[in-house]
Every structure is written in structure tokens, then in C-alpha cells.
Design a protein around this motif. Structure first.
Motif, short mmCIF file in Angstrom:
data_model
loop_
_atom_site.label_atom_id
_atom_site.label_comp_id
_atom_site.label_asym_id
_atom_site.label_seq_id
_atom_site.Cartn_x
_atom_site.Cartn_y
_atom_site.Cartn_z
N GLY A 165 43.07 40.40 45.27
CA GLY A 165 42.58 40.46 46.64
C GLY A 165 41.76 39.25 47.01
O GLY A 165 41.91 38.70 48.11
N THR A 166 40.89 38.80 46.11
CA THR A 166 40.06 37.63 46.41
C THR A 166 40.92 36.38 46.52
O THR A 166 40.60 35.47 47.30
CB THR A 166 38.99 37.42 45.31
OG1 THR A 166 39.62 37.21 44.05
CG2 THR A 166 38.07 38.63 45.22
N ASN A 167 42.03 36.34 45.79
CA ASN A 167 42.92 35.18 45.85
C ASN A 167 43.70 35.16 47.17
O ASN A 167 43.75 34.15 47.87
CB ASN A 167 43.88 35.20 44.66
CG ASN A 167 44.76 33.97 44.61
OD1 ASN A 167 44.28 32.85 44.71
ND2 ASN A 167 46.06 34.17 44.46
N HIS A 168 44.28 36.30 47.53
CA HIS A 168 45.08 36.39 48.75
C HIS A 168 44.24 36.19 50.01
O HIS A 168 44.71 35.63 51.00
CB HIS A 168 45.79 37.74 48.82
CG HIS A 168 47.12 37.75 48.16
ND1 HIS A 168 48.30 37.58 48.85
CD2 HIS A 168 47.47 37.91 46.86
CE1 HIS A 168 49.32 37.64 48.00
NE2 HIS A 168 48.84 37.84 46.78
N ASP A 205 52.29 46.14 46.20
CA ASP A 205 51.95 44.92 45.46
C ASP A 205 50.66 45.08 44.67
O ASP A 205 50.57 44.61 43.52
CB ASP A 205 51.81 43.74 46.45
CG ASP A 205 53.15 43.26 46.97
OD1 ASP A 205 54.18 43.58 46.33
OD2 ASP A 205 53.18 42.58 48.01
N ILE A 206 49.67 45.74 45.23
CA ILE A 206 48.39 45.85 44.53
C ILE A 206 48.46 46.85 43.39
O ILE A 206 47.79 46.69 42.36
CB ILE A 206 47.24 46.20 45.52
CG1 ILE A 206 45.90 45.70 44.96
CG2 ILE A 206 47.17 47.70 45.79
CD1 ILE A 206 45.83 44.22 44.79
N CYS A 207 49.29 47.88 43.52
CA CYS A 207 49.39 48.88 42.46
C CYS A 207 50.02 48.31 41.18
O CYS A 207 49.77 48.82 40.09
CB CYS A 207 50.20 50.08 42.93
SG CYS A 207 49.28 51.14 44.08
N LYS A 208 50.81 47.25 41.33
CA LYS A 208 51.44 46.64 40.15
C LYS A 208 50.42 46.07 39.18
O LYS A 208 50.71 45.91 38.00
CB LYS A 208 52.40 45.52 40.60
CG LYS A 208 53.60 46.01 41.40
CD LYS A 208 54.41 44.83 41.93
CE LYS A 208 55.55 45.31 42.82
NZ LYS A 208 56.29 44.17 43.42
N PHE A 209 49.23 45.76 39.67
CA PHE A 209 48.22 45.13 38.82
C PHE A 209 47.53 46.12 37.89
O PHE A 209 46.76 45.71 37.02
CB PHE A 209 47.19 44.41 39.69
CG PHE A 209 47.71 43.15 40.30
CD1 PHE A 209 47.56 41.93 39.65
CD2 PHE A 209 48.41 43.17 41.50
CE1 PHE A 209 48.07 40.76 40.20
CE2 PHE A 209 48.93 42.02 42.05
CZ PHE A 209 48.76 40.81 41.40
N TYR A 210 47.78 47.41 38.08
CA TYR A 210 47.12 48.41 37.23
C TYR A 210 47.83 48.65 35.91
O TYR A 210 47.32 49.35 35.05
CB TYR A 210 46.95 49.72 38.01
CG TYR A 210 45.84 49.63 39.04
CD1 TYR A 210 44.54 50.02 38.72
CD2 TYR A 210 46.08 49.10 40.29
CE1 TYR A 210 43.52 49.91 39.64
CE2 TYR A 210 45.06 48.99 41.23
CZ TYR A 210 43.78 49.39 40.90
OH TYR A 210 42.76 49.26 41.81
N MET A 211 49.01 48.09 35.75
CA MET A 211 49.69 48.18 34.46
C MET A 211 50.52 46.92 34.25
O MET A 211 51.74 46.94 34.29
CB MET A 211 50.57 49.44 34.37
CG MET A 211 51.15 49.70 32.99
SD MET A 211 49.92 49.73 31.65
CE MET A 211 49.20 51.34 31.88
N LYS A 212 49.81 45.82 34.02
CA LYS A 212 50.47 44.56 33.74
C LYS A 212 50.72 44.44 32.24
O LYS A 212 50.37 45.34 31.46
CB LYS A 212 49.59 43.40 34.23
CG LYS A 212 49.30 43.45 35.73
CD LYS A 212 48.66 42.17 36.21
CE LYS A 212 49.67 41.05 36.31
NZ LYS A 212 49.12 39.80 36.84
N VAL A 235 42.91 51.34 48.06
CA VAL A 235 42.60 51.87 49.39
C VAL A 235 42.29 50.75 50.38
O VAL A 235 42.88 50.68 51.47
CB VAL A 235 41.40 52.84 49.32
CG1 VAL A 235 41.05 53.37 50.71
CG2 VAL A 235 41.68 53.99 48.36
N LEU A 236 41.39 49.85 50.00
CA LEU A 236 40.85 48.90 50.98
C LEU A 236 41.74 47.68 51.23
O LEU A 236 41.84 47.23 52.36
CB LEU A 236 39.45 48.45 50.54
CG LEU A 236 38.37 49.53 50.53
CD1 LEU A 236 37.01 48.92 50.26
CD2 LEU A 236 38.34 50.30 51.85
N LEU A 237 42.35 47.13 50.19
CA LEU A 237 43.13 45.91 50.40
C LEU A 237 44.30 46.11 51.37
O LEU A 237 44.52 45.27 52.25
CB LEU A 237 43.62 45.35 49.05
CG LEU A 237 42.54 44.72 48.17
CD1 LEU A 237 43.13 44.26 46.84
CD2 LEU A 237 41.88 43.53 48.88
N PRO A 238 45.07 47.21 51.26
CA PRO A 238 46.12 47.43 52.28
C PRO A 238 45.54 47.69 53.67
O PRO A 238 46.06 47.19 54.67
CB PRO A 238 46.86 48.66 51.75
CG PRO A 238 46.57 48.70 50.29
CD PRO A 238 45.17 48.19 50.16
#
Length: 536
Positions: A374-377, A83-90, A71-74
Motif C-alpha cells: 500500500g505504501t508503495n502504490h 491484489d492485496i489479499c495475495k500478499f498474505y500468503m506469498k 479493508v482500507l486499501l481497497p
């Protein structure tokens, strides 16, 4: 006022904390805080603190809090939704899924129960040896299956044993805590043992040729596991029973021990003969462990690089072996066991997996990865790393202890996965900024995330044994016993990383080649308009 009295405090906090924390990004917008990335790092700080507060106070279910980055990062303009949703199933999450399905198959076949009872019968029936007999299978099984499932299985067996030997509340408390502590420590033994282990691997995945794999992990962690379980056994004895007596056993004590052995023998006999269901699960599990070990070991060419130049991770063999479990019959005619699985039923069914798989933990792990991205970007990692450079004046060992104490305190009240997700990226970047091998701090930090012994809410095994005591154990009882155990495990972990861990991972040679020469990490960390040159 009367209306406010009826407002649920938790609901009030869910709304209140986001408003209070807005002071941070608003301060930037009003010109009170500096920024090198259009304020992105401060808006990301807002998100990280909000997730941390929600996780620690458990204002929302942990997996729901883990979805906040979607919700918040976009909305903050930091990372797009896709891009952020991809991290939920790496790949790491898929390895966790595969490992959990194998663990569910082990539980479904009752193989874990047979292993536990066999070890119990082999060790001895005196109270001190019985505790060791419970701790060894608990730690071993927790290396491969959920420590929650292991604890739930062992508690009824322990209660039946306690009925036979008596011994009072102190003995019962000692035995219960022995199971909880060994379950917590047992999860550190393998990569799939507990979530923080996989989170560490994911945060190292940006480095080409990083040294952590299934073999190196077990090579380092199994010795510390064995030491911790042994010291836990000694510590609990001294705490609750004192030094062992040299007096000969009375006839009554001998009779109780015989009753215990008879009861355990009966429970083992109830399992019947070794079934095909147990055999095929054992076989598939053994093949999977071999595939993990020989995927890409350091001492020979592994099967993965021999097949392809594409990187093959541990998730691939895990999912491959899972396929077999869904079509091989559990109770075929040529090895039929009366009362076993129904005819045609596979080793494990999707209905069972769907019901037992901890989907929330998978989302929680993914949420940690998303937060870290998010902290990296946003540049928050770089900003924190710049501030932490001031710690360079401290000796490495002192800084290690500071990190472990912070983690040890936090993991008592927050989930170990949340703790690892929040702190491991910071520790990694701090080590790189100070030109140290990241593993010197990251590996002990990861193991310490699982060493939460002081509160019932710290881990599921703690909560299970606390509830099983039925009011006989207070929170203070767990705290005063757990404090000593926390100190012991921390010292053991530091001792291991400072001795055999040093030559194993070349920890004292400054920034290792697998960090300095990592093109993947360079492009990932420097391609986002960050204002610090991390590797120079």
C-alpha cells in the motif's frame, strides 16, 4: 459520567484513534497538504499510523490489526481487494509454514529435548558453566524451531537444576535471563529462525540476483550470534555474580554439582533409546538443510538452476520435505519403541500441526507485506524517501546507529515482525535514494528487531521467564539488565557489518549492480505513477 466510567478504556481507544488520525487525510482534502498522487499517500499514512498505534498499544490482537489493509486499501482506492489479499500468503510465508511444520515435528519427536540434555551434560555443572550449558542449546534450537517452544522446554529443566544447586534469587534470575536472551539472539542465525529475517528477504525479492540466501545469511549471522551469546554469558556473570573466584570448591559445592549431573543423567535416561521417530526427523531435517544450502549457492551451480530456469525459492524444498512427514510411520515394527507413537501414526499429524502452528504470526507477516504494498502504490514510500534525503549529510555509520536506536526502542514495545514490516521498506528506499547498498542498513536493522531484552512484553521468551520467576523478578530488573544487553548486541551487529560484512556483500561500493540493474524492481516501483525516479 457514571456510564463513561464503565466503558472499557481499550474499547474507547479502538474507536478514538481512527477518529483522531483522520486529521491527516482531512487536512489534505481541505487543501492543507500537498500531494502528487491525488491524496493517496495521505490516506495510506492514515492506515500505517493506525496499524502502528494498534500494534504498539495492542488494542486488537496483532494478527487482526494485520488484516486492516484488506479493508482500507481497497476503500481508499489504492489497491484492489484481490491484489492485496495475495500478499498474505506469498512464497516467504509458505517458507515460514514449511519451516514451522518441520519444527513441530522436531518437538513432537522429543529430539530437541535430547539435544538440549546432551549439551548440558557435556559442558559442566558449575553455575557459570551450567548457564552456558543452557544458553548454547537454547540459541542453537532457536535457529530452527520457535524460540517460544525452546524457552518453554528449557525452563522446567532449569528449575530442576536450580532446586539442586540453590544459589538464591540472583543466580536464578541470571539463569532465566540467559535462556531468554539466547532464545532471542538464536532466532537471528537462520532465515527461518524468526519472522523479521523472512520479512527482509521478501522486501529484497523485487531485486534480481540479490545476495541473501540460506548460505549467505548463515555465513554472516552465525558469527554474530556466537559472539552475542558469548558476550551475553560474560555480561550476565559480571552483572549478577561478579568476577569468578579462584578459591577452591568446597565439598558442599562439589556435592551439589554431582547432584545436578546425576539429575540431568536421569532425565536423559528417561528419554530411552534413540527412536526411529527421532531418527527420521533428524534425517528429513538434515536433507532439508542441505537442499536449502545447495539450492543456489554462490560457489557452484545449485540444484535449482540445474533443473529449471524458473526461479525456485526455499519454500519449495521445505514443503517437499513436509510431505514425507505426514506418511512415514513414526514407530514402525522394525524399530519399535515401547511407549512411543501408536502403530501407523506418521511422524507428525495434521491435528498436531493445526493446534501448534502459529497461524497469527503468518497473518501478521502477510499484513506487513500488504501494508508495504500500500505504501508503495500510494507513493508514500517515495514521499518519505524524498524527506529523508536531507539525512545525506550524516556519515553512513552515524545514520546506521540512528536507525538501530529507533528500531531498538520500537521493538521493545511492538512485535519484531510489526517493527520490521513498518521500517524495512523505508530503510530500503532511503538507501537506494542515497545511492548506498541497502543491505548496509537493512541487515543490521533486521537483526536488531530480534534484540528486545528490556521488557516482559518485548518477546515471548522474555514474558515466559518473567512469569516463571513468580514475582521474584520485577520489570525494573529486566529493564536494567536488558539495557546493557541491547547496547552489546547493537555494537556487535555494527561491528560485524562494518568488518567481514563489507567484503561479503560489497557494502562500500555505492549502489550495487543487483539494485541498479534490477528490471523487476524498476517495473514494480515505477509502474505505479509515482512521482520520483528512484534509481536516477
Amino acid at each position: 459520567m457514571k456510564y463513561l466510567e464503565h466503558i472499557n478504556l481499550k474499547v474507547l481507544q479502538v474507536f478514538l484513534w481512527p477518529v483522531l488520525l483522520l486529521a491527516i487525510p482531512v487536512s489534505y482534502e481541505l487543501g492543507g497538504l500537498p500531494s502528487h498522487n491525488d491524496g493517496a499517500e495521505w490516506w495510506c499514512t492514515y492506515m500505517v499510523l493506525l496499524m502502528g498505534v494498534y500494534w504498539v498499544l495492542e488494542l486488537l490482537p496483532l494478527p487482526v490489526t494485520a488484516l486492516i489493509p484488506v479493508v482500507l486499501l481497497p476503500l481508499f482506492g489504492i489497491v484492489s481487494t484481490d491484489d492485496i489479499c495475495k500478499f498474505y500468503m506469498k512464497g516467504t510465508s509458505m517458507l515460514f509454514v514449511g519451516g514451522l511444520i518441520v519444527a513441530i515435528a522436531v518437538e513432537h519427536s522429543n529430539l530437541h529435548r535430547r539435544i538440549a540434555l546432551k549439551i548440558l551434560l557435556s559442558i559442566g555443572t558449575s553455575p557459570r558453566l551450567l548457564m552456558l550449558g543452557f544458553m548454547i542449546p537454547t540459541a542453537f534450537l532457536s535457529m530452527w524451531i520457535s524460540n517460544t517452544a525452546t524457552t518453554v522446554m528449557m525452563i522446567p529443566i532449569l528449575k530442576a537444576v536450580l532446586l539442586e544447586i540453590g544459589g538464591g534469587d540472583n543466580l536464578e534470575m541470571m539463569m532465566m535471563l540467559g535462556i531468554a536472551y539466547s532464545a532471542n539472539v538464536g532466532g537471528t542465525g537462520t532465515l527461518i529462525g524468526t519472522a523479521p529475517n523472512l520479512i527482509l528477504v521478501e522486501f529484497l525479492s523485487d531485486f534480481d540476483n540479490q545476495p541473501i540466501n540460506f548460505v549467505s545469511w548463515m555465513g554472516f549471522c552465525v558469527p554474530q550470534l556466537i559472539i552475542n551469546v558469548f558476550l551475553c554469558w560474560v555480561y550476565l556473570q559480571l552483572f549478577y555474580m561478579g568476577l569468578p573466584s579462584r578459591a577452591k570448591k568446597t565439598d558442599v559445592e562439589k556435592g551439589k554439582e554431582e547432584n545436578v549431573k546425576k539429575m540431568l543423567t536421569e532425565k536423559y535416561a528417561e528419554l530411552g533409546t534413540f527412536s526411529f521417530h527421532e531418527f527420521i526427523v533428524s534425517l528429513l531435517f538434515s536433507i532439508l538443510v542441505c537442499l536449502w544450502f545447495f539450492r543456489n549457492p554462490d560457489f557452484m551451480t545449485g540444484w535449482a538452476p540445474a533443473i529449471t530456469d524458473i526461479k525456485v525459492s526455499d519454500a519449495t524444498p521445505a514443503i517437499f520435505m513436509v510431505f514425507f512427514m505426514f506418511f512415514i510411520p513414526a514407530n514402525p515394527q522394525f524399530w519399535h519403541k515401547p511407549g512411543g507413537a501408536e502403530e501407523g501414526e506418521p511422524v507428525v499429524t495434521w491435528h498436531i500441526v493445526e493446534k501448534k502452528l502459529p497461524w497469527g504470526v503468518i497473518i501478521l507477516i502477510g499484513g506487513g507485506f500488504a501494508m508495504a504494498e500500500g505504501t508503495n502504490h500510494s507513493g508514500l514510500n517515495a514521499m518519505i524517501g524524498q524527506q529523508l534525503e536531507k539525512l545525506d549529510s550524516l556519515p553512513d555509520l552515524a545514520l546506521l546507529f540512528i536507525i538501530l536506536i529507533i528500531i531498538s526502542v520500537l521493538t521493545q514495545v511492538a512485535s519484531n515482525a510489526a517493527t520490521a514490516s513498518m521500517l524495512l521498506p523505508i530503510i530500503r528506499d532511503l538507501a537506494i535514494k542515497l545511492n548506498h547498498n541497502p543491505l548496509y542498513w537493512m541487515l543490521p536493522a533486521t537483526l536488531t528487531c530480534s534484540c528486545a531484552f528490556m521488557l516482559p512484553v518485548s518477546t515471548a521468551p522474555n514474558a515466559i521467564v518473567f512469569e516463571a520467576q513468580g514475582g521474584k523478578m520485577s520489570t525494573w530488573d529486566m529493564m536494567k539488565t536488558g539495557l546493557g544487553m541491547n547496547i552489546i548486541t547493537m555494537l556487535v551487529i555494527v561491528g560485524c557489518i562494518s568488518t567481514y560484512g563489507n567484503p561479503m556483500f560489497n557494502l562500500q561500493g555505492g549502489l550495487p549492480d543487483w539494485v541498479a540493474n534490477s528490471t523487476t524492481y524498476r517495473s514494480h516501483s515505477m509502474g505505479d505513477n509515482l512521482y520520483l525516479d528512484w534509481l536516477d
